[in-house]
Write a protein that holds these residues in place. Sequence first.
Motif, mmCIF file in Angstrom:
data_model
loop_
_atom_site.group_PDB
_atom_site.id
_atom_site.type_symbol
_atom_site.label_atom_id
_atom_site.label_comp_id
_atom_site.label_asym_id
_atom_site.label_seq_id
_atom_site.Cartn_x
_atom_site.Cartn_y
_atom_site.Cartn_z
ATOM 1 N N LYS A 23 -1.922 8.176 -7.199
ATOM 2 C CA LYS A 23 -1.264 8.318 -5.897
ATOM 3 C C LYS A 23 -1.876 7.368 -4.874
ATOM 4 O O LYS A 23 -1.154 6.753 -4.087
ATOM 5 C CB LYS A 23 -1.357 9.754 -5.392
ATOM 6 N N GLN A 24 -3.184 7.237 -4.879
ATOM 7 C CA GLN A 24 -3.838 6.302 -3.959
ATOM 8 C C GLN A 24 -3.373 4.880 -4.220
ATOM 9 O O GLN A 24 -3.080 4.124 -3.290
ATOM 10 C CB GLN A 24 -5.358 6.390 -4.095
ATOM 11 N N LYS A 25 -3.291 4.525 -5.495
ATOM 12 C CA LYS A 25 -2.840 3.174 -5.861
ATOM 13 C C LYS A 25 -1.383 2.974 -5.443
ATOM 14 O O LYS A 25 -1.019 1.928 -4.902
ATOM 15 C CB LYS A 25 -2.998 2.972 -7.366
ATOM 16 N N TYR A 26 -0.560 3.982 -5.658
ATOM 17 C CA TYR A 26 0.845 3.918 -5.268
ATOM 18 C C TYR A 26 0.984 3.776 -3.752
ATOM 19 O O TYR A 26 1.740 2.936 -3.269
ATOM 20 C CB TYR A 26 1.570 5.179 -5.749
ATOM 21 N N ASP A 27 0.262 4.609 -3.007
ATOM 22 C CA ASP A 27 0.328 4.555 -1.539
ATOM 23 C C ASP A 27 -0.095 3.181 -1.021
ATOM 24 O O ASP A 27 0.512 2.642 -0.095
ATOM 25 C CB ASP A 27 -0.540 5.647 -0.913
ATOM 26 N N LYS A 28 -1.122 2.615 -1.622
ATOM 27 C CA LYS A 28 -1.591 1.290 -1.218
ATOM 28 C C LYS A 28 -0.513 0.236 -1.503
ATOM 29 O O LYS A 28 -0.259 -0.644 -0.675
ATOM 30 C CB LYS A 28 -2.890 0.948 -1.951
ATOM 31 N N ALA A 29 0.133 0.348 -2.655
ATOM 32 C CA ALA A 29 1.190 -0.601 -3.011
ATOM 33 C C ALA A 29 2.391 -0.464 -2.077
ATOM 34 O O ALA A 29 2.993 -1.467 -1.665
ATOM 35 C CB ALA A 29 1.622 -0.390 -4.467
ATOM 36 N N VAL A 30 2.740 0.757 -1.704
ATOM 37 C CA VAL A 30 3.855 0.985 -0.785
ATOM 38 C C VAL A 30 3.534 0.394 0.588
ATOM 39 O O VAL A 30 4.380 -0.250 1.210
ATOM 40 C CB VAL A 30 4.184 2.494 -0.679
ATOM 41 N N ASP A 31 2.307 0.607 1.063
ATOM 42 C CA ASP A 31 1.894 0.036 2.354
ATOM 43 C C ASP A 31 1.993 -1.486 2.334
ATOM 44 O O ASP A 31 2.465 -2.101 3.300
ATOM 45 C CB ASP A 31 0.469 0.462 2.704
ATOM 46 N N LYS A 32 1.552 -2.091 1.246
ATOM 47 C CA LYS A 32 1.612 -3.552 1.128
ATOM 48 C C LYS A 32 3.064 -4.021 1.127
ATOM 49 O O LYS A 32 3.412 -4.992 1.803
ATOM 50 C CB LYS A 32 0.903 -4.009 -0.145
ATOM 51 N N LEU A 33 3.919 -3.325 0.387
ATOM 52 C CA LEU A 33 5.331 -3.692 0.347
ATOM 53 C C LEU A 33 5.964 -3.578 1.726
ATOM 54 O O LEU A 33 6.684 -4.487 2.162
ATOM 55 C CB LEU A 33 6.078 -2.799 -0.653
ATOM 56 N N GLU A 34 5.706 -2.495 2.429
ATOM 57 C CA GLU A 34 6.269 -2.319 3.769
ATOM 58 C C GLU A 34 5.786 -3.410 4.714
ATOM 59 O O GLU A 34 6.558 -3.928 5.524
ATOM 60 C CB GLU A 34 5.915 -0.940 4.315
ATOM 61 N N SER A 35 4.526 -3.791 4.602
ATOM 62 C CA SER A 35 3.979 -4.851 5.444
ATOM 63 C C SER A 35 4.674 -6.178 5.144
ATOM 64 O O SER A 35 5.053 -6.911 6.066
ATOM 65 C CB SER A 35 2.471 -4.977 5.200
ATOM 66 N N LEU A 36 4.866 -6.478 3.879
ATOM 67 C CA LEU A 36 5.525 -7.724 3.500
ATOM 68 C C LEU A 36 6.985 -7.745 3.940
ATOM 69 O O LEU A 36 7.484 -8.775 4.415
ATOM 70 C CB LEU A 36 5.426 -7.937 1.983
#
Length: 79
Positions: A23-36
């Motif tokens: 979940k932590q890895k997923y949340d981090k990936a989602v944050d990165k995607l939203e930022s991009l």
Amino acid sequence: MARRVITLEEQIEKAQVEVAQAKQKYDKAVDKLESLLTKRKERDSKELIAAFTASDKTLADVLAFLQGQKEPEEAENDI
């Protein structure tokens, strides 16, 4: 050497840790995607504004085009 039996409780605890890490890895990936995606939207907005500023089209012309309508001059010629 005897094999140690892993209890159901130990398996559950291990699975909970794995899920939390995933979940932590997923949340981090989602944050990165939203930022991009935000950066891309900002870039596209700047490019659109620059193109509009450099063009000879009016705001009405651009809005009509974006809404899929004919340009005002073309609409008058169709009458």
